[in-house]
Scaffold this active site. Structure first.
Site, mmCIF file in Angstrom:
data_model
loop_
_atom_site.group_PDB
_atom_site.id
_atom_site.type_symbol
_atom_site.label_atom_id
_atom_site.label_comp_id
_atom_site.label_asym_id
_atom_site.label_seq_id
_atom_site.Cartn_x
_atom_site.Cartn_y
_atom_site.Cartn_z
ATOM 1 N N TYR A 130 0.823 -1.214 0.000
ATOM 2 C CA TYR A 130 0.000 0.000 0.000
ATOM 3 C C TYR A 130 0.859 1.267 0.000
ATOM 4 O O TYR A 130 2.052 1.199 0.210
ATOM 5 C CB TYR A 130 -1.047 -0.006 1.133
ATOM 6 N N GLU A 131 0.230 2.384 -0.290
ATOM 7 C CA GLU A 131 0.928 3.670 -0.418
ATOM 8 C C GLU A 131 2.059 3.611 -1.434
ATOM 9 O O GLU A 131 3.133 4.180 -1.222
ATOM 10 C CB GLU A 131 1.467 4.144 0.938
ATOM 11 N N ARG A 186 18.074 0.841 -4.514
ATOM 12 C CA ARG A 186 18.319 0.176 -3.234
ATOM 13 C C ARG A 186 19.643 0.616 -2.622
ATOM 14 O O ARG A 186 19.722 0.931 -1.438
ATOM 15 C CB ARG A 186 18.335 -1.352 -3.415
#
Lengths: 663, 663
Positions: free
Chosen positions: A432-433, A526
């Protein structure tokens, strides 16, 4: 003050651990929670919650059915907001989040989006007249709202939302429709059963033209009997991996009419005659996402912290296996492999908490500047950082919690450990988000631009790489040198990715080139974010005043750095930047710092200042009295309400009689 | 035969994918399931199950409460064994497991241990007289048994079990006791509510002396009314991350007496006067663990396969985002990052399935030899291999399922996807039947012995390393060369570990040295097992007769190999065995094979021959008609049984009225 968590009757192993700490737990707690005042407030809020039974569960949530959870969460959500005065509501990053966690545990509830999104949208998207109408109603809880954007068939790509809002200038109304099943709104929290209003994102059509997605405020249910209004098809989307106390919902419209005034018109407008007035700026309302992600990073960091508290304390009281025959079974925390499962997670929790503080400060700073002087220059960096951190922190938190859970063996699989709830809740944050891979790619695209215009790039991208690493020995290596090694890796990856991307651009369109470089792009982000984490951690630890605390945090940082570097040994050896001996020494550094941290492990996790209520874990109890409480916990099992289940009469009795009759 | 899964009314995207396959799905299915006969049998068993409503759930398990699940599983367990004749019971690795999965889904049930452990123990630990008494009773289901070994405070270290069985020569009885809370039996499946008998492992005391843990057959509940017998305290241990349809239980004894004849005396004996007769061989019953782990590897492999079917099919029908503006939203399977999440899991599933076949054959071979000629020489290798594989396969399966789940975005978090059930079930395998780290260390100890006596060592340990890798290009590299590269890495790690271990031995005891080398030991085992996986996969693929099938499986193998190697780039560069260019080329190989696999992805997962019943996933449906069925699924949600929940009247109505009254 080493011993303030020690009490009579505690498990002697955990007391022994607390006695062995080389630093002051209170001072460490002050560092983690950014000051003594905050620690004190945590304790006051905890006391307040525990004194109000309406804020506490009578039976642990894990023994409830889904219906019972939803019911209980409804009651607690109302009570929690009734009692909201017990906290400083403006301090959402601190007191607000903490209060909510204490009351709701690791679950959402039907009113969550009322505050986090509905209110936010009202505040930022309404005209003055609209504000007058909707803001008091929202704040006074006269209605319960949610935010309905994602659809069954549409997540990240807003442009392709299918719900339509077609303007009818005769009646001066919008007609809402879900033209297909994939247009069904899907997932909004509280939408299923709790909310009677929603902000709905829909494709606006005026005068026959599509104007793109716009927000509308829509009544869903009758105020008197809560029945869905005609033209509204609505319900719960069913059970999920976690957050089952929340009624995430679906919503379909069938020629559902709302007044023209219900389009939120701060930015775009539709006049009574249907004329459309476009917004002056696009990309407004960006700040809300940044806010939510910044909150998430902090929340995730605390969840990882909680998991480390549970696993560390349990590993201190669990004895299993013998190393020296005469000495009896050892505490499992004495196994190197067990330390390697848990301690890097502790160091990671520190890194994440410190990054969360930093991004919160950046956010508050941005908000101040944007409100005082409409200066939104900070938003770009903040957006990029929040996307990147969100992706790394949520994924590594989930992984870290699972490692902690696995480190607790069989008992970690039981809900009694609290770890299943933590994991299933936390891992939702990967999705989510902003789905994590989408987030990583967004940041990567920004990085590619930085490389292209290298002179505007982040500092470290501009520097030339040194040919070989300065690293000599884990004991003597300076923080700056270790960071340089990390910069070197991140820079190499970003440049290699850029090169590949640039070559691909010669043959393909921009989006196609991004896709064909996707894996390298994600890797670049990353490393960029990890570099940020390691640097920020280091910066914040070097200003710790207390020597003993700083020494321990430094050990955590070194473990964090060496653990990450050892997983990047291939990158370190790129261009012979490091040699085999250096790599081997980094590994030795890991063993060394695991050993260093060992006697302080319980003290460190104690410093997170998490109460038994917050941890919600039999394994993580402060007093270490795990076994008798596991038995007490189990006795509450739903199945133990009857000594004999109906299954005996219904199925097993006949089967067994039949079997015995054949003998 | 490309199109036999294509039907009218299917989602056109999934039909398009099926049409693009370059190989025959049936031939691939025959390869995966080891022959057409087995594929046919799968279909027959499926048909049988679907024709018997008592073997099927009326509502999906995820909409049930825990009590409902347990009840349903009891009914199905009885029905499943009633209908056991529909399968070839001797083929437990094949038909038995498949039948159980079809009926029980991703859950355990109260009678599982009756068959898997209780019966096993009766068969292998009883004297002839005992067999006469207990075997028919067990097989005819006249009683329901379980196996009670682990205790609240004791898992792996059997020696330290606390439950006591003290012989009373006067009454010729054993007195069972749980002297402490940590002595409570904990976890046994079915123990909580279902079983009325258990094999209990307890410390035997005769004539005042402890003789170590021994097995006893113990009645727990009254045969007539199923009430616990006096002296038995028993119950369910409460909810868990998964398997909540099973009543894992606890058990405490208070001076509970059983006749002398209830000690299982095939190996050790207690005579009426209390004289103890020790077993001739120790470590018997070892075979049962090997059997269970071998089964597990197969089961885990199929779970990973199921997750890849779900994620691949969903990725084929989900459209999101645009790469080329005019072409509309793309299938998400076209994103390189999405391929990288899912396709390596497909290749892993192949590697695990092929290893599972191999270890099954080894097990059956061992059983035959040991039964015919008491030859147990194969047991050592089999034990080591099953431990190592169990650890790697269960961990990577869990991780792989989570990757598949995350790749499905928000819908992956819903129980509708089936992936939460798969994950929470599969990840338990990291802990039960030997905690993974304990398994890795056991194998490592064996490896250290092999190095010490290098001449007896596994073939590849004996070979000298080549100085540099032969690897030139991912397209031309031979399987043998790739395997050699992998051997080089595994050998280096094992030797480095041995060196460290040996140095540590100079200062410390054996167990202490194992502990201080623990992390390196685990790494050594991991590489050793991964080498086995990669080699076995290659061996089995090279004998595929059909060219088209072999070509596709070769692509999967290459992806599997290059993906693993790319994560080991540091190790590849050790001693300059590989250079930067070679490493880079390996990465290019990954991109190349992702691309190669892309058009065949749906065809490959179709070849796993998993029915919609087995997959239990709205996202993974054969027909690809996901969205309308998500909506249908959601309508069954517990919360949707009433349009308005009681929470409105109880909590929200008053709150909102109050709020509005203040306006």
């Amino acid at each position: 003050m080493k011993g303030h968590l020690i009490k009579t009757g505690d498990n002697p192993d955990i007391t022994k651990e607390r006695r062995s700490a080389t630093f002051c737990i209170n001072k460490m707690a002050n560092f983690i929670h950014e000051g003594h005042e905050n620690v004190k407030r945590r304790e006051e809020i905890l006391k307040y919650v525990e004194e109000h039974p309406e804020l506490c569960d009578k039976i642990p949530v894990e023994f409830m059915t889904r219906e019972e959870r939803v019911e209980r969460n409804a009651q607690k959500a109302v009570a929690m907001t009734d009692h909201a005065d017990c906290i400083d509501g403006s301090d959402f990053f601190g007191e607000g989040m903490y209060y909510q966690t204490l009351v709701m545990g690791r679950d959402f509830h039907g009113m969550l989006l009322h505050y986090s999104m509905f209110l936010q949208c009202i505040q930022s998207q309404c005209t003055e007249e609209q504000l007058d109408k909707w803001l008091p109603l929202t704040i006074l809880r006269g209605i319960i709202g949610t935010y309905a954007q994602t659809e069954l068939g549409h997540g990240t790509n807003l442009k392709k939302l299918e719900t339509t809002a077609t303007y009818d200038p005769v009646k001066e109304e919008f007609i809402l429709n879900s033209p297909t099943i994939t247009a069904a709104k899907w997932w909004p929290g509280g939408l299923g059963k709790t909310c009677n209003y929603a902000i709905v994102m829909a494709q606006l059509y005026t005068n026959g033209k599509n104007r793109g997605p716009h927000p509308f405020i829509v009544q869903l249910r009758d105020l008197n009997n809560h029945m869905p209004l005609p033209g509204i098809i609505i319900g719960d989307i069913g059970p999920k991996l976690g957050v089952n106390g929340a009624d995430n919902g679906f919503l379909l419209f069938k020629n559902y009419r709302i007044p023209r005034e219900n389009m939120l018109m701060k930015h775009s407008k539709v006049l009574p005659n249907g004329e459309y007035i476009a917004p002056k700026h696009s990309k407004l309302g960006y700040g809300a996402m940044v806010f939510t992600r910044s909150i998430m990073i902090r929340d995730q960091a605390f969840m990882l912290s909680a998991a480390t508290v549970i696993a560390t304390r349990y590993s201190a009281i669990r004895r299993q296996g013998e190393i020296i025959d005469s000495k009896g079974e050892v505490q499992i925390i004495d196994y190197q492999t067990q330390q390697y499962r848990i301690f890097p997670q502790i160091s990671r929790a520190f890194a994440f908490l410190l990054a969360a503080s930093e991004i919160r400060d950046m956010y508050l700073n941005y908000m101040e500047k944007s409100q005082i002087s409409s200066d939104i220059s900070l938003l770009g960096d903040l957006h990029a950082l929040s996307c990147g951190l969100k992706a790394i922190v949520s994924f590594e938190t989930a992984q870290g919690i699972e490692q902690c859970r696995l480190a607790c063996g069989g008992h970690g699989y039981s809900e009694a450990s609290g770890l299943p709830q933590l994991y299933t809740f936390a891992v939702g944050g990967c999705t989510y988000e902003g789905e994590n891979i989408v987030m990583l790619l967004q940041v990567a695209k920004i990085l590619m631009k930085l490389v292209k215009n290298i002179k505007n790039g982040t500092e470290y991208l501009k520097r030339d790489s040194e040919k070989t690493s300065n690293f000599k020995d884990y004991k003597t290596a300076s923080g700056e040198d270790i960071i340089k090694d990390f910069e070197n890796i991140a820079r190499n990856q970003i440049f290699l990715c850029y090169e590949k991307f640039n070559n691909t651009l010669k043959e393909f369109t921009y989006e196609e080139a991004v896709n064909r470089t996707g894996i390298e792009m994600c890797k670049a982000t990353r490393l960029h974010v990890k570099l940020y984490l390691i640097k920020n951690f280091y910066t914040k630890l070097t200003i710790i005043e207390d020597y003993d605390v700083r020494k321990v945090v430094m050990s955590l940082w070194k473990l964090y750095a060496f653990d990450m570097l050892s997983h990047l040994s291939g990158a370190l050896k790129y261009n012979n930047y490091m040699n085999d001996k250096q790599i081997k020494n980094i590994k030795e550094g890991i063993y060394y710092y695991l050993n260093e941290i060992r006697p302080n492990a319980v003290g460190i996790v104690d410093s997170f200042n998490m109460s038994d209520r917050e941890l919600h874990s039999v394994l993580g109890r402060r007093d270490g009295n795990v076994y008798e409480n596991l038995l007490e916990w189990a006795k509450q099992s739903q199945l133990n309400r009857n000594e004999v289940l109906p299954t005996f009469k219904k199925y097993f009795e006949g089967m067994m009689k039949d079997g015995r009759s054949k003998l």
